[in-house]
Scaffold this active site. Structure first.
Site, PDB file in Angstrom:
ATOM      1  N   PHE A 312       0.829  -1.203   0.000  1.00 15.76           N
ATOM      2  CA  PHE A 312       0.000   0.000   0.000  1.00 15.76           C
ATOM      3  C   PHE A 312       0.863   1.253   0.000  1.00 15.76           C
ATOM      4  O   PHE A 312       1.859   1.340   0.729  1.00 15.76           O
ATOM      5  CB  PHE A 312      -0.907   0.038   1.244  1.00 15.76           C
ATOM      6  CG  PHE A 312      -1.972  -1.012   1.269  1.00 15.76           C
ATOM      7  CD1 PHE A 312      -3.236  -0.744   0.775  1.00 15.76           C
ATOM      8  CD2 PHE A 312      -1.710  -2.270   1.780  1.00 15.76           C
ATOM      9  CE1 PHE A 312      -4.235  -1.711   0.799  1.00 15.76           C
ATOM     10  CE2 PHE A 312      -2.690  -3.243   1.811  1.00 15.76           C
ATOM     11  CZ  PHE A 312      -3.958  -2.964   1.310  1.00 15.76           C
ATOM     12  N   ASP A 313       0.468   2.214  -0.829  1.00 15.18           N
ATOM     13  CA  ASP A 313       0.982   3.564  -0.676  1.00 15.18           C
ATOM     14  C   ASP A 313       0.297   4.157   0.553  1.00 15.18           C
ATOM     15  O   ASP A 313      -0.729   3.643   1.014  1.00 15.18           O
ATOM     16  CB  ASP A 313       0.667   4.372  -1.941  1.00 15.18           C
ATOM     17  CG  ASP A 313       1.155   5.800  -1.850  1.00 15.18           C
ATOM     18  OD1 ASP A 313       2.296   6.003  -1.413  1.00 15.18           O
ATOM     19  OD2 ASP A 313       0.388   6.718  -2.192  1.00 15.18           O
ATOM     20  N   LYS A 314       0.846   5.235   1.082  1.00 17.96           N
ATOM     21  CA  LYS A 314       0.252   5.829   2.284  1.00 17.96           C
ATOM     22  C   LYS A 314      -0.760   6.921   1.960  1.00 17.96           C
ATOM     23  O   LYS A 314      -1.959   6.760   2.164  1.00 17.96           O
ATOM     24  CB  LYS A 314       1.340   6.399   3.206  1.00 17.96           C
ATOM     25  CG  LYS A 314       0.783   6.937   4.534  1.00 17.96           C
ATOM     26  CD  LYS A 314       1.860   7.558   5.391  1.00 17.96           C
ATOM     27  CE  LYS A 314       2.248   8.931   4.889  1.00 17.96           C
ATOM     28  NZ  LYS A 314       1.157   9.940   5.050  1.00 17.96           N
ATOM     29  N   VAL A 505      -1.404  -1.166  -4.230  1.00 20.03           N
ATOM     30  CA  VAL A 505      -2.546  -0.249  -4.199  1.00 20.03           C
ATOM     31  C   VAL A 505      -2.018   1.172  -4.034  1.00 20.03           C
ATOM     32  O   VAL A 505      -1.285   1.462  -3.087  1.00 20.03           O
ATOM     33  CB  VAL A 505      -3.506  -0.581  -3.039  1.00 20.03           C
ATOM     34  CG1 VAL A 505      -4.765   0.275  -3.135  1.00 20.03           C
ATOM     35  CG2 VAL A 505      -3.861  -2.058  -3.041  1.00 20.03           C
TER      36      VAL A 505
END
Length: 641
Positions: A312-314, A505
């Protein structure tokens, strides 16, 4: 009306119409006592169809597909040779009728997709400066045009609401059945349906660049794709064909009756292999689209079903991506005032595409600070922006970026979940904007759902500072963190992961390279991040993280249905072959039974449309997750500078 419908069906399926007509003529000949003529006529027609299908079989051989038509063509020829001409006609009907059933099933499976395409806007009502209303083609709408959208009309292009308020049905885009209320200045997406009152909007994009057209393009790409599982079904045909011929040969050898060979082959024609997987995958793609998840190609469904690592990106993914200004910290008494520092930063950030830039400008606007004239602006992707603002040279961005271009730099201390945007003015470090971008309310629940679906590892991959990334990861219950990453670092990190397939994502333009590098790239496309959406395999139309778990669940459910359908068809055919090899099934009955197997296979494949609510579908804003937010783990992850 019924005659017109029959004529339409005959035109759509000419071979089915022809076999029914031939069957009627054969029945007339038999009833009139002309058995020889009936047998000859039926045999010639069946062999003609077999030769026609042989041509298709040869083409399939060059595409690496074989075994599907070989059994059917052999069965037709064998039934003609042994004089079972009625069975030959039934096999021909089975083949042509199976194709018609598949066509119907595909139409049912893609109903949501085709409905989406049919609703594509065609016209718009433009309000001229004189106040006159002119109807124009949607392709002629330009940004800035003022449009009138009448009650119950589809919004033609993306726009900004000029009326005081409006109610819009966004179900075609998001799957959300309840109307959405918008106020003046709010964004309105093309493809949504206006409520009971006419409204005015200002176009912000052309038709081609609008959300609905992009969705239509994604849907068309999804509908045209061919899944690896479909090819896998084709490969099943090779051993199935060998087994069928072997069983038929053994039955003939033991019984000494060539009719026994025919009886086995008649029930062995593997139409389920041809039909099951395509129907299931089309149904799964349609089901996902209805939930607001566009899966670009059917092969992605298979990859989704096997995902074992989620990355995941933040910002904008695990977090809401709408940072708010907490404080402005000056570097010292000789630094610009808090208002001036924020004004200079916001004036430079107007040239940045980063989500933080919008938040900085919004914070300045809330304090009534106008943006200053800016020139010579340069954005350094993922790092920051440099610009000439008024009489000052301003740099805004990450710590490392500002440190390199200023003197007197100092790292700011941050509380959990906070992030810092550093500002330099005229070559000197001037201060820091402290922002807060909290974890999404359903992030923990989504990660729990992914673990329930078999995702073994989760990883936070971000360009933000390590302290901020660790805080968010701890709240989300993620153990591995890679912070302060450039796009190239992210691509290398994903490529180096051992537990695969890997799902990435993200939502921003800077996520496009890593989305393309992952086994499955998922773009949170609600904000219209075109580059990320184009690089991704899956686009989520809603700003809702829970749809990631929905996508994985749909993939698993669809693949399970596809495989079940394939094996159901194979096992039923094997059972019938065993009975036929002992002489318990005559050729005509066998052909009819095989048609029932085809029907059962199609009906089972259509289960992929799914009526149940997909797991992992807790929407954003549905209330706090019941899952517990975990405390920070010991040695939680590793950072990359």
């Amino acid at each position: 009306m019924s005659e017109v419908r029959l004529f339409t069906l005959a035109r759509r399926y000419p071979l089915v119409g022809a076999i029914l007509l031939v069957g009627l003529l054969v029945a007339v000949l038999v009833l009139s006592g002309q058995d020889a003529a009936a047998q000859g006529f039926a045999s010639i027609f069946a062999l003609a169809v077999a030769l026609y299908r042989a041509g298709s079989m040869v083409k399939d051989l060059f595409r690496g597909r074989w075994g599907i038509d070989l059994l059917a063509i052999t069965a037709i020829g064998a039934t003609v040779v042994v004089g079972e001409y009625i069975a030959a006609l039934v096999i021909v009907l089975m083949l042509t009728g199976g194709e018609a059933l598949e066509d119907y099933a595909q139409g049912r499976a893609t109903r949501e997709l085709t409905d989406l395409l049919k609703r594509s806007p065609r016209n718009a009502h433009r309000v001229e400066p004189s106040g006159d209303l002119v109807d124009i083609a949607v392709e002629d709408v330009n940004p800035g045009d003022v449009l009138l959208v009448k009650p119950a009309e589809t919004v033609p292009v993306d726009g900004e609401l000029l009326s005081g308020a409006g109610s819009f049905d966004e179900s075609a885009l998001t799957g959300e059945s309840l109307p959405v209320e918008r106020s003046r200045g709010g964004s309105v997406l093309s493809g949504t349906v206006n409520g009971p009152a006419a409204v005015r909007i200002k176009a912000t994009a052309t038709a081609k660049e609008s959300q609905y057209s992009q969705i239509v393009a994604l849907v068309q790409e999804a509908a045209a794709s061919r899944a690896p599982t479909v090819r896998l079904a084709d490969r099943y045909a090779i051993p199935f064909t060998v087994v069928a011929f072997a069983m038929a040969g053994v039955a003939w050898f033991i019984s000494g009756d060539p009719v026994r060979f025919v009886e086995v082959l008649v029930v062995a024609t593997p139409c389920p292999l041809l039909i099951a997987a395509p129907v299931a995958f089309l149904a799964g793609t349609s089901r996902a689209a209805k939930a607001g998840v566009i899966i670009k190609n059917a092969g992605t469904l298979e990859q989704l079903s096997k995902v074992r690592t989620a990355v995941f990106d933040k910002t904008g993914t695990l977090t809401a991506g709408k940072p708010t200004l907490v404080a402005v910290r000056r570097a010292g008494s000789d630094s610009p005032s808090e208002e001036t520092l924020l004004q200079l930063a916001a004036s430079a950030e107007r040239f940045s595409s980063h989500v933080f830039a919008t938040s900085v400008m919004a914070s300045a606007a809330e304090r009534g600070l106008p943006l200053l004239p800016s020139t010579a602006a340069t954005e350094h992707a993922t790092n920051g922006v440099a610009a000439r603002v008024g009489y000052h040279d301003v740099v805004v961005g990450k710590a490392a970026f500002v440190r390199e271009q200023t003197t007197g730099f100092e790292q700011s201390e941050l509380a959990g979940g906070q992030l810092a945007i550093y500002v330099g003015v005229d070559g000197r470090y001037a201060g820091t904007l402290i922002m807060s971008d909290p974890l999404r309310v359903n992030a923990v629940d989504t990660l729990e759902k992914l673990r329930d679906l078999g995702v073994r590892e989760s990883l936070l991959l971000t360009g933000d500072a390590e302290s901020t990334a660790r805080s968010i990861a701890a709240q989300a219950g993620m153990e591995t963190v890679l912070a302060e990453c450039l796009p190239g670092d992210k691509v290398r990190a994903v490529a180096g992961l051992k537990t695969r397939p890997v799902m990435m994502v993200g939502d921003g333009v800077n996520d496009a390279p890593v989305l393309a590098a992952a086994d499955v790239g998922i773009a949170m496309g609600a904000r219209g991040a075109t580059a990320a959406s184009e690089s991704a395999d899956v686009v989520i139309l809603l700003d809702d993280l829970s749809k990631v778990a929905v996508a994985v669940d749909v993939g698993q459910y669809t693949l399970r249905i596809a495989r079940t359908s394939i094996w159901t068809g194979i096992l039923l055919s094997l059972v019938l072959m065993v009975f036929a090899s002992w002489g318990f099934i005559v050729p005509v009955a066998g052909a009819l039974l095989q048609e029932l197997v085809d029907l059962a296979t199609i009906l089972n494949a259509l289960r992929a449309l799914g009526k149940k609510q997909p797991r992992g579908s807790r929407p954003e804003g549905a209330g706090p997750s019941s899952a517990r937010v975990r405390p920070p783990a010991q040695n939680a992850g590793r950072a990359r500078g």
